[in-house]
Design a protein around this motif. Structure first.
Motif, PDB file in Angstrom:
ATOM      1  N   MET A  79      10.214 -83.049  14.500  1.00 31.78           N
ATOM      2  CA  MET A  79      11.208 -82.067  14.095  1.00 31.78           C
ATOM      3  C   MET A  79      10.762 -81.412  12.798  1.00 31.78           C
ATOM      4  O   MET A  79      10.322 -82.091  11.874  1.00 31.78           O
ATOM      5  N   SER A  80      10.866 -80.090  12.744  1.00 34.02           N
ATOM      6  CA  SER A  80      10.563 -79.340  11.525  1.00 34.02           C
ATOM      7  C   SER A  80      11.728 -78.423  11.207  1.00 34.02           C
ATOM      8  O   SER A  80      12.352 -77.861  12.106  1.00 34.02           O
ATOM      9  N   LEU A  81      11.998 -78.277   9.923  1.00 36.37           N
ATOM     10  CA  LEU A  81      12.997 -77.327   9.437  1.00 36.37           C
ATOM     11  C   LEU A  81      12.238 -76.077   9.029  1.00 36.37           C
ATOM     12  O   LEU A  81      11.283 -76.151   8.246  1.00 36.37           O
ATOM     13  N   VAL A  82      12.631 -74.930   9.574  1.00 38.74           N
ATOM     14  CA  VAL A  82      11.902 -73.682   9.353  1.00 38.74           C
ATOM     15  C   VAL A  82      12.678 -72.820   8.359  1.00 38.74           C
ATOM     16  O   VAL A  82      13.815 -72.437   8.617  1.00 38.74           O
ATOM     17  N   TYR A  83      12.051 -72.547   7.214  1.00 35.99           N
ATOM     18  CA  TYR A  83      12.641 -71.734   6.147  1.00 35.99           C
ATOM     19  C   TYR A  83      11.862 -70.427   6.034  1.00 35.99           C
ATOM     20  O   TYR A  83      10.637 -70.426   6.148  1.00 35.99           O
ATOM     21  N   VAL A  84      12.580 -69.323   5.781  1.00 35.95           N
ATOM     22  CA  VAL A  84      11.910 -68.026   5.631  1.00 35.95           C
ATOM     23  C   VAL A  84      12.503 -67.228   4.470  1.00 35.95           C
ATOM     24  O   VAL A  84      13.630 -67.446   4.047  1.00 35.95           O
TER      25      VAL A  84
END
Length: 107
Positions: A79-84
């Motif tokens: 699982m990865s948390l994607v921040y932009v």
């Protein structure tokens, strides 16, 4: 094991955002240099199966490859948390997040 439990809980949660908030997942993080804030926009789940292993061979430039027989093939979900932001994209592996949280609690 903790990451597996966290992922299972997230998948089963009816309110995924609330689950993340209760776990202390930040919905904003500082970007590179701290000048902009990155926003959490996606949670990425990726399932992989390990079907073999490869390791350096003694006295050779080639890898030694060992395929697994069927019963030894293992599944794992990451699982990865994607921040932009407008200029940047950052992935935070859930194992790193959980490790940082554990260190905070140990203090």
């Amino acid at each position: 094991m903790l990451a597996t439990q966290f992922i299972d809980g997230f998948v089963q949660a009816r309110d995924k955002a609330a689950y993340l908030r209760l776990a202390g997942v930040p919905f904003e993080r500082p970007g590179a240099g701290g000048s902009t804030a990155l926003k959490l926009v996606d949670v990425e789940l990726r399932t992989e199966w390990q079907v073999g292993t490869a390791a350096p061979s003694f006295g050779s430039a080639e890898l030694s490859y060992l395929p697994f027989p069927g019963p030894m093939v293992t599944e794992r979900t990451n699982m990865s948390l994607v921040y932009v932001s407008m200029r940047e994209k950052s992935l935070l592996d859930i194992r790193d997040f959980l490790s940082d949280r554990k260190q905070e609690f140990d203090r």
